[in-house]
Every structure is written in structure tokens, then in C-alpha cells.
Design an enzyme around this catalytic site. Structure first.
Site, mmCIF file in Angstrom:
data_model
loop_
_atom_site.group_PDB
_atom_site.id
_atom_site.type_symbol
_atom_site.label_atom_id
_atom_site.label_comp_id
_atom_site.label_asym_id
_atom_site.label_seq_id
_atom_site.Cartn_x
_atom_site.Cartn_y
_atom_site.Cartn_z
ATOM 1 N N ASP A 1 0.823 -1.215 0.000
ATOM 2 C CA ASP A 1 0.000 0.000 0.000
ATOM 3 C C ASP A 1 0.858 1.268 0.000
ATOM 4 O O ASP A 1 2.064 1.217 0.256
ATOM 5 C CB ASP A 1 -0.875 0.046 1.261
ATOM 6 C CG ASP A 1 -1.943 -1.041 1.255
ATOM 7 O OD1 ASP A 1 -1.917 -1.891 0.355
ATOM 8 O OD2 ASP A 1 -2.794 -1.008 2.163
ATOM 9 N N HIS B 1 -5.915 2.800 -3.668
ATOM 10 C CA HIS B 1 -5.847 3.021 -2.219
ATOM 11 C C HIS B 1 -6.386 4.430 -1.934
ATOM 12 O O HIS B 1 -5.955 5.083 -0.995
ATOM 13 C CB HIS B 1 -4.394 2.853 -1.749
ATOM 14 C CG HIS B 1 -4.224 2.661 -0.266
ATOM 15 N ND1 HIS B 1 -5.052 1.885 0.499
ATOM 16 C CD2 HIS B 1 -3.286 3.142 0.598
ATOM 17 C CE1 HIS B 1 -4.637 1.893 1.768
ATOM 18 N NE2 HIS B 1 -3.578 2.671 1.855
ATOM 19 N N HIS C 1 4.019 -2.072 2.872
ATOM 20 C CA HIS C 1 4.087 -0.743 2.232
ATOM 21 C C HIS C 1 5.406 -0.631 1.487
ATOM 22 O O HIS C 1 6.477 -0.715 2.104
ATOM 23 C CB HIS C 1 3.974 0.355 3.299
ATOM 24 C CG HIS C 1 2.707 0.244 4.095
ATOM 25 N ND1 HIS C 1 2.574 -0.631 5.149
ATOM 26 C CD2 HIS C 1 1.506 0.869 3.956
ATOM 27 C CE1 HIS C 1 1.345 -0.530 5.637
ATOM 28 N NE2 HIS C 1 0.672 0.374 4.940
HETATM 29 ZN ZN ZN Z 1 -2.387 3.053 3.531
#
Ligand code: ZN
Length: 457
Positions: free
Chosen positions: A266, A317, A408
């Protein structure tokens, strides 16, 4: 995909045209040469002219087009450059190195549907390096109207996409051919300014861009082709030569007996670290899923494009990492649509998956977004500890067949940890698939009302 039969026929036609043109060209060349000598004679320099034809070569080969206006424009342009050459050559002494001063005009053509393109290649040598004065012409064969690159673009953002694609391909070309073009020159030559792309040809597989030596700061020109498949969503359909959206599908049958796991990332695209991750995926026959933030897309276009082209899955996202449940419908729609449009502009494909920030979603979010909500089963907490070994441990200790891992790609420790985990899990019989590959392998159908946290058997 492409209209191959028609193009072959066209090619034959072009070949015939070219040979006819060659004959005409000899005649034209002779005409210009005579003209040139004639000028010398009227100069009355007692036969000792410095522009004696012995020291000057002129060769002109112009296309015979079915478009008078464009033909004339090309002829006038070549004429003007030729007389500039003559004016200069007139003042020059006999070349000491025995290499004649020369002026050459030739051309290439290429067509897509009703759109014809001509690239006129003009070089002029007057003793110190060869100067280039190339120019391209694009026109519609039926209407005869000339077309600018800007007319071919799908939207206002298209020139930016075109520019970043050009950067990527020119950079690749420079490296492949060891041209060592300075990065600032590649950036300058491909910046989002139509003048940078004055020399283009519509070829069968893509747009060829010809960059002049002075654009690149090197001795030679560079010609790179952007495939039409990369230009879907950027150029209007009629200029794409029938190119269709690539689905970048892998053969999934090889994973049937494997344990499956989805690595998802993400908050990117993350530039350097995202690329580091992608550099290593082939080692494990792995593909991953990126849930990207819309506001970052334009800063990392080439990374995002690479991610998609490599066969990774791109999901949303949201545009500004918003808690979607707290937005009204209009705000929610804007978060979703802006992001999807940005992604589609770069990849050519509209995302269907969303990872709601903070995992915060509800029925209204699902209905309004129309996207499938992907949550996770393993949270690495990578953003918190920033420790590659903790990331790797969180994955390997909790891995199961069908798991979805949250990470991430904007942190180097996350990418490094993911790669450590991949190395370990691959030895344990895991295959690394995208979310949609996992769904397909598990024989599941997408359901808008669901929260997907895993795809257990
Ligand atoms: Zn996020």
C-alpha cells in the site's frame, strides 16, 4: 490484435512507390544540382568558384504524396534548407580533408489507417559536423488535413503520459546502445512539450520518435518506438493501429498444486524501493499487488507503468488516503474516480480492486465505489518497526495457503523483508500471486458485498 493482412499489402504498395520515387529522385537531384551549378556560373567568379560542384554533393529524394499541400510544404522546406546550405558553402574554401560539403534530403513514411506520416531527414555538412534539420508531417489521407501530435492525444493529461513513456524508452535505448546520454538531456528531450516530439513516424507497432543529436548532446540521432499498446488511453483510438488492452495474464496452471500467498503493498507507488522489489520478482516467479495512492501516481508514472507491464496487479488506495466511511457520496466518488482515471491514464487499465485506507469500509463505500474490497490476513506492521527481519518474520511465521499480506513499498525495510520472506517461503512450496490470480486459482467469483481477507481452500 493487428490488421496484418492490410498492412502487408500496404507495404508492398509502399515498396513500389519507393522504387518509383527513387527514379524521380534521381531526376530531381539532377535538377537541383544543375540549378546549383547555374548559380555558381552567374556568380561570375572566373571558373574558380569555391562552390565548385566538385566540392559539393547534393542529394534530394522527396516523397510523391497524394496530398499536394503537404508535398509543397515539404518541397519548400527542403528548398529553403538547401539554399541555406548553398549560401554557406559559397563562402567556404576547398575542403582540406577531401570530404565534400554535402546536403542530403531523404524521407521515411508510415501509416496507420487513414493517417499518413512522413519524416523528412535533412542533413547538411559544411565542414564542421553534420547539422540535422528533420521535420515530420502527419495528415489524414481522406480529408488531406494536417494533424499535430496534440490532435492525436486523448486528453489534457496525455502529453504528460507521452512524455514519461518517451523518457522511459529513450533511457532504455541509451543504456542498451551504451550512448551515455546525460540524464538531464533525456529529461529535456522528452519533457512534456510538443516541440520535443517534432519528429515522429507512425509505424506498424508504435510511434517512432526521432530525437536530434542536439536534443541529446551526442553525435547521432536516436530513434525509439513507443508501442501502441502503451499508448492506449493516451492517443485517440484511431491512431492506435488496432492495439488492444493487454491483460498481462500469466499461465496459472503451474501454480495449481502450490500453496498460494498474496503480497500486497500500500501507499505507493514508491519509486526506488518499488523498483527494487520488481527487480527481484522474476527470481521467485512472483507477482504482487500494489494498492496505490492517486495523488502519488503522476510522480511515479514510469514505476507504475512498469509494475503493470510486469504483470503485477494495480488496485486503488484512494486519492488522498482518506477514511472513506467518513466522506459523503460526492467526496467518496471523487476519491475513487480521480484515482481510477489517473491509474488508467498510465497503465491503460482501470482498477477493479480497492484497499480502503485503515481497512475502513462499509456497504455504502462498496456500493458507491463499485470496487472489490481487499483487506488482509497478515499485518506486518512494517510502517511501525521499520525492521526487515521483523517484516520477514511476521510473514513467514504467519503464512498460510491463501493468505493476504499487508505491507508498504515506500519503505526499504519492507521491500527487503518481503524478499527475505519470499526466499524462505519459495523453498516451502509457496507461489506468489496477485489477488485476482489467487481468486481465479481458488475458483472464486468476485462479490461486491464481501470483504476479502484471504482465499482459503
Ligand atoms: Zn495506507
Amino acid at each position: 490484435m493487428k490488421k496484418s493482412g492490410g498492412l502487408n499489402a500496404d507495404r508492398k504498395k509502399i515498396a513500389v512507390v519507393i522504387s518509383v520515387v527513387a527514379v524521380i529522385a534521381i531526376a530531381i537531384g539532377a535538377y537541383f544540382a544543375d540549378d546549383f551549378i547555374g548559380k555558381k556560373d552567374t556568380d561570375g567568379q572566373n571558373g574558380k568558384s569555391q562552390t565548385d560542384e566538385k566540392y559539393c554533393d547534393i542529394s534530394i529524394d522527396l516523397p510523391t504524396l497524394d496530398n499536394e499541400a503537404v508535398s509543397k510544404e515539404i518541397k519548400d522546406y527542403v528548398e529553403s534548407k538547401k539554399s541555406e546550405f548553398e549560401q554557406t558553402a559559397k563562402t567556404l574554401p576547398k575542403p582540406e580533408d577531401g570530404v565534400n560539403y554535402n546536403f542530403t534530403a531523404k524521407y521515411e513514411t508510415g501509416a496507420v489507417g487513414d493517417t499518413e506520416s512522413v519524416h523528412v531527414i535533412i542533413s547538411s555538412y559544411t565542414g564542421s559536423g553534420t547539422a540535422r534539420f528533420d521535420k515530420s508531417y502527419i495528415y489524414n489521407k481522406k480529408s488531406g488535413a494536417q494533424i499535430k501530435l496534440g490532435d492525436m492525444m486523448e486528453s489534457e493529461n496525455s502529453l504528460n503520459v507521452f512524455s514519461s513513456l518517451s523518457y522511459r524508452y529513450l533511457n532504455e535505448y541509451s543504456q542498451k546502445n551504451s550512448l551515455s546520454i546525460a540524464d538531464e538531456n533525456i529529461k529535456g528531450a522528452t519533457a512534456a512539450n510538443e516541440n520535443n516530439f517534432a519528429n515522429v513516424l507512425l509505424k506498424e507497432d508504435g510511434i517512432e520518435e526521432i530525437f536530434m543529436p542536439e536534443q541529446l548532446g551526442i553525435e547521432k540521432e536516436a530513434a525509439v518506438t513507443i508501442p501502441y499498446t502503451d499508448l492506449i488511453g493516451t492517443l485517440k483510438k484511431e491512431y492506435l493501429n488496432g492495439a488492444e488492452k493487454s491483460t498481462v495474464k500469466r499461465d496459472l496452471s503451474k501454480f495449481k498444486d502450490k500453496k498460494l500467498i498474496c503480497f500486497t503493498f500500500d501507499d505507493g507507488p514508491g519509486g526506488k524501493y518499488t523498483n527494487k522489489l520488481m527487480d527481484n520478482l522474476d527470481k521467485y516467479d512472483a507477482r504482487v499487488t500494489f494498492f496505490v495512492v492517486g495523488s502519488r501516481v503522476n510522480s511515479y508514472k514510469s514505476t507504475l507503468k512498469r509494475a503493470y507491464d510486469q504483470g503485477n496487479e494495480i488496485g486503488s488506495h484512494t486519492y488522498s488516503h482518506s477514511n472513506l466511511t467518513k466522506l459523503n457520496d460526492a467526496e467518496l466518488k471523487k476519491e475513487i474516480n480521480d484515482t481510477n482515471n489517473l491509474i488508467e491514464n498510465v497503465t491503460g487499465a482501470k482498477p477493479t480492486l480497492i484497499r480502503p485506507p485503515y481497512g475502513s469500509t462499509n456497504d455504502r463505500v462498496k456500493k458507491t465505489s463499485g470496487m472489490y474490497n481487499i483487506l488482509w490476513s497478515i499485518d506486518t506492521l512494517d510502517w511501525k518497526h521499520r525492521d526487515k527481519n521483523k517484516v520477514a518474520d511476521a510473514i513467514t511465521k504467519n503464512a498460510f495457503d491463501g493468505a493476504i499480506v499487508l505491507m508498504h513499498d515506500i519503505y526499504e525495510t519492507s521491500v527487503d523483508g518481503a524478499l527475505i520472506a519470499m526466499d524462505k517461503l519459495s523453498k516451502e512450496g509457496y507461489a506468489f500471486v496477485t489477488v485476482d490470480e489467487m481468486r481465479e486459482l481458488r475458483g472464486a467469483e468476485w462479490d461486491i458485498s464481501k470483504n476479502y481477507t484471504s482465499f482459503k481452500k
